[in-house]
Each structure stands twice: as structure tokens, then as C-alpha cells.
Design a protein around this motif. Structure first.
Motif, PDB file in Angstrom:
ATOM      1  N   UNK A 105       0.823  -1.213   0.000  1.00 41.23           N
ATOM      2  CA  UNK A 105       0.000   0.000   0.000  1.00 41.23           C
ATOM      3  C   UNK A 105       0.852   1.256   0.000  1.00 41.23           C
ATOM      4  N   UNK A 106       0.309   2.387  -0.423  1.00 42.52           N
ATOM      5  CA  UNK A 106       1.092   3.626  -0.398  1.00 42.52           C
ATOM      6  C   UNK A 106       1.358   4.098   1.017  1.00 42.52           C
ATOM      7  N   UNK A 107       2.561   4.563   1.246  1.00 40.46           N
ATOM      8  CA  UNK A 107       2.901   5.150   2.542  1.00 40.46           C
ATOM      9  C   UNK A 107       2.020   6.375   2.766  1.00 40.46           C
ATOM     10  N   UNK A 108       1.466   6.543   3.978  1.00 35.94           N
ATOM     11  CA  UNK A 108       0.513   7.636   4.202  1.00 35.94           C
ATOM     12  C   UNK A 108       1.085   9.032   3.987  1.00 35.94           C
ATOM     13  N   UNK A 109       2.391   9.176   4.074  1.00 34.35           N
ATOM     14  CA  UNK A 109       3.001  10.508   3.925  1.00 34.35           C
ATOM     15  C   UNK A 109       3.713  10.656   2.589  1.00 34.35           C
ATOM     16  N   UNK A 110       4.657   9.762   2.299  1.00 34.00           N
ATOM     17  CA  UNK A 110       5.470   9.908   1.087  1.00 34.00           C
ATOM     18  C   UNK A 110       4.780   9.372  -0.162  1.00 34.00           C
ATOM     19  N   UNK A 111       3.794   8.475   0.016  1.00 34.27           N
ATOM     20  CA  UNK A 111       3.075   7.793  -1.077  1.00 34.27           C
ATOM     21  C   UNK A 111       3.930   6.761  -1.803  1.00 34.27           C
ATOM     22  N   UNK A 112       5.157   6.519  -1.313  1.00 36.72           N
ATOM     23  CA  UNK A 112       5.948   5.429  -1.864  1.00 36.72           C
ATOM     24  C   UNK A 112       5.303   4.096  -1.470  1.00 36.72           C
ATOM     25  N   UNK A 113       5.650   3.021  -2.154  1.00 42.53           N
ATOM     26  CA  UNK A 113       5.123   1.704  -1.801  1.00 42.53           C
ATOM     27  C   UNK A 113       5.648   1.295  -0.432  1.00 42.53           C
TER      28      UNK A 113
END
Length: 432
Positions: A87-95
Motif C-alpha cells: 500500500x502507499x505510505x501515508x506521507x510519502x506515497x511510496x510503496x
């Protein structure tokens, strides 16, 4: 082959069922006890068109097994497929790689012979290298190869796509691993193109493919907006474009935006990786922003249809992100409904498969109906948000008799526009 699959979600379970149907012995591993209990009891835990029949067949014929034990699951495995969420990291949006790393670390201690570890999850470029390091550190004596085996299964069509793939991509850095993957798919009898590339190229191909398809969807949605203003028909435009072999007809259907478990997170992850590598990817960035705006635009169309009505009732048909699946993750329908709820509108919704999953996301903020006709009764506006085939067959005469105000916002162009207009509906489609 003896195959173990870690993860029984929308990737792991269809893959496991498909490989079992090809004749392999498959063990699916999941740490969620309730899910494994259900699967062992013969109860499928997600909806995919055609999946349940194959699930029942292969469990009955004892080619498909389920366990919560990593040790038991991979004890005889020649191939271990990692199919857990990223899932996307809540802050950076990286995987977010915590589930991948946890799976790799846990399986490492149980490797007792040469084993191929394949990543089926969509993972950032370089993940195969990281998994190699994790396993070697945890079990220095382990004999293994790590390969990238990206999935290209469309939700709603996963069973069809498993048995009819456009291509099989294999990212392998050893000849031994390549031969084992050939053995895995030998049932296809060389009818499917199999492309062997480096592991990092394979990891990139998945992101590059999904980002391109997301851009194609966003593009046709913008063209649909243009057609509405220019009095053109988006379907005629899309047909004319699609006949060009350089473009092709697929993913040229307008709608309320892309969603699901892949395109949203994969475009965000690709944008993040681009920033990390100091590469500008303006098209992907614009696609992400445009798709977010698309869902807001669709919600605004519905709001505008009832803005002069006191305490309006809004009927919504469709909650899954697309037809053929019960998956509501990143569903445009859910986001549109959430916007309506935030504005304090009364929403009555129906979906043939996704109501249970939708309720986990929206809760009791809307009313869940047992049929489309129940949802539209006394409604001031009807919004169609998911392209379920049964919505095409709705009786417009009956809907006209049930609705309080005859307005339809058809975000999937499911209904017959001319028939709706002949019944004095205020009908708004997309790009037509």
C-alpha cells in the motif's frame, strides 16, 4: 511443481487457483486465521468472476491447500511467490514494503533446499536486491534465487487474464531460475510470449505499464469533457482513435476516473521513485492530479442536479471500483459517495457484489438497498457509478414511475440516452 503463495488477496488467490488448474500443487499462506479457516471450509473470500468454480474444483481435487504456517507452507516448495500488499505510505506515497520485508524475513529461516523466491506483488525497482540481502542475512546457508514475476491481472477479469495473458514477464538473473519458471508455465505450450529480462527491468515494466494505462484513462476522460462542450460523441472519437494500431481501442472508455488497488498506488509510487532518482515525470504527475479532480467533478455534477431541492434523496448504483469484482479500494464510487455524505446528503446505494466491502469503508452513513429499484424509489437523482452489466438492463419505465424527480447522472453511460430523454428524464452521460 510444488508452489507456495504468501498472501490470499486479489493477486494471491487467483494466482494460486490458476496455478493449481495448470496442474501444480499449491499451498496458499496467510497469517489471518479467519480467512484461512474460511478457505479450508470451502468458502471463497473474495469475488472474481469465474473464480469460485475453479476454487472448488481444485480444492476437491486436492491441488489447492491453505495454511497459516509459513514453515508448513513452504516445506516442500520449489517456488515461493510473494503476493502481499504494497500500500502507499501515508506521507510519502511510496510503496510501503513492510509486508514484503516481513514475508521475506520469515520465509528465510525455513529454506532447506534450492528455492526460487518470486515477487508477484508490485514492488519498487531494486526490491529483488533487498530480498536477496534479507534472506542471506537471516539464513546464510540458504540456496535460492530471487525473481520478479509481475502480475497483469485485471480485477474482475483475473481468471480470464491468468489463462489468456498478453505476455509473461520474468525478471531473472540466473539461468537456473529461468528454467524453473519455464517449467511453471509449460502448460501454456509456448503459446504465450515469455520475455526474460533483468530483475530491475521487470520491476520497472509493471510500473511503466500501469502508469501508461492510467494516463490513457485520464486522457479519454479529458477528451470526454471536450466532447460535451464541442457537441461530439466520445465513443465515436474513441473508436476512430482505437482503429489506429499505434493507439489501440483498450482503455478508451470514459468514466468517473480510475481506481482499485493498482493504478492509484502505482502512479503515486512511480512518481515517488522518479523524484528519488531526480527524473521529471510530468505526465504521471498530471494524471494523478487530474484523476483526483475527476472524482470531484463527478460529485459536483450530482450536487448540481439537486442543489435547488430541499432534503434531496440521491440514489447510487455501483460501489465497487469496477464491474466483476467486490473490491472497493480507491473506488471512484466510494470517493464520490463520501463527498456527498460530507455535504450531508441522503444517499441510498446498491451494488450487486460490493456492499459488504463498501460498508467497511463508509459504515452506516448511507442506506444500503437490496436492489436498484429499491434505491431509486422516491429519489431526486440517480447516479450510476460502476459499470455492472445488470444496470444496462434496468427498466427505464419502471424507474420513471419510482423516482420523485427524473434526473440521471450516468457516469458510466450504461443507459439508453435516447430512451431516457423520450421518458422526459434529465439525462447526463459522459462525453455524449
Amino acid at each position: 511443481m510444488n508452489v507456495a503463495i504468501i498472501g490470499t488477496g486479489y493477486v494471491g488467490l487467483p494466482t494460486g487457483v490458476g496455478l493449481a488448474e495448470l496442474g501444480h500443487q499449491v499451498v496458499c499462506i496467510d497469517r489471518e486465521q479467519s480467512k484461512i479457516d474460511a478457505l479450508q471450509a470451502g468458502k471463497i473470500t473474495l469475488y472474481e468472476d469465474g473464480l469460485e468454480e475453479l476454487f472448488r474444483k481444485n480444492t476437491k481435487e486436492k491441488r489447492l491447500h491453505f495454511t497459516t504456517s509459513m514453515k508448513d507452507g513452504i516445506s516442500n516448495a520449489e517456488l515461493v511467490i510473494i503476493a502481499v500488499g504494497t500500500p502507499p505510505h501515508p506521507i510519502t506515497k511510496e510503496a510501503d514494503m513492510k509486508y514484503i520485508h516481513a514475508a521475506a524475513t520469515e520465509l528465510a529461516e525455513h529454506l532447506t533446499r534450492y528455492t526460487i523466491i518470486a515477487t508477484k506483488s508490485t514492488v519498487p525497482v531494486g526490491t529483488g536486491d533487498d530480498i536477496e540481502i534479507l534472506i542471506a542475512k537471516k539464513n546464510p546457508q540458504a540456496e535460492f534465487d530471487v525473481v520478479s514475476l509481475p502480475e497483469f491481472l485485471r480485477e474482475g477479469y483475473a481468471v480470464h487474464d491468468f489463462f489468456n495473458p498478453d505476455r509473461i514477464i520474468v525478471g531473472a538473473n540466473s539461468d537456473k531460475a529461468k528454467e524453473k519458471i519455464k517449467e511453471l508455465y509449460k502448460a501454456f505450450d509456448n503459446e504465450i510470449p515469455m520475455l526474460f529480462v533483468s530483475r530491475r527491468s521487470s520491476e520497472t515494466i509493471k510500473y511503466a505499464s500501469n502508469a501508461f494505462l492510467a494516463m490513457k484513462i485520464h486522457y479519454i476522460n479529458e477528451m470526454a469533457n471536450f466532447c460535451e462542450k464541442a457537441d461530439a460523441n466520445i465513443y465515436e472519437v474513441a473508436q476512430g482513435m482505437g482503429l489506429d494500431s499505434r493507439i489501440g481501442p483498450k482503455f478508451l472508455t470514459p468514466g468517473p476516473g480510475y481506481g482499485g488497488s493498482c493504478f492509484p498506488k502505482d502512479t503515486l509510487a512511480m512518481a515517488y521513485m522518479a523524484r528519488q532518482n531526480d527524473v521529471e515525470m510530468s505526465l504521471i504527475t498530471a494524471t494523478i492530479k487530474g484523476n483526483d479532480n475527476r472524482k470531484k467533478e463527478m460529485a459536483e455534477r450530482i450536487v448540481n442536479a439537486v442543489k435547488y431541492i430541499d432534503n434531496p434523496k440521491i440514489a447510487v448504483l455501483g460501489l465497487a471500483f469496477k464491474n466483476g469484482t467486490d473490491d472497493c479500494r480507491e473506488s471512484p464510487a466510494i470517493e464520490i459517495v463520501s463527498e456527498l455524505v460530507n455535504r450531508k446528503y441522503s444517499v441510498f446505494a446498491y451494488d450487486p457484489k460490493a456492499m459488504k466491502n463498501a460498508e467497511t469503508l463508509i459504515g452506516s452513513k448511507i442506506t444500503y438497498c437490496q436492489s436498484a429499484y429499491e434505491a431509486v424509489e422516491n429519489a431526486d437523482v440517480l447516479a450510476i457509478l460502476t459499470e455492472w452489466e445488470e444496470f444496462k438492463k434496468l427498466d427505464l419505465n419502471k424507474i420513471a414511475s419510482l423516482m420523485k424527480n427524473k434526473t440521471i447522472i450516468d457516469c458510466r453511460n450504461m443507459l439508453d440516452k435516447q430512451k431516457a430523454l423520450s421518458l422526459d428524464f434529465n439525462y447526463q452521460g459522459i462525453g455524449i
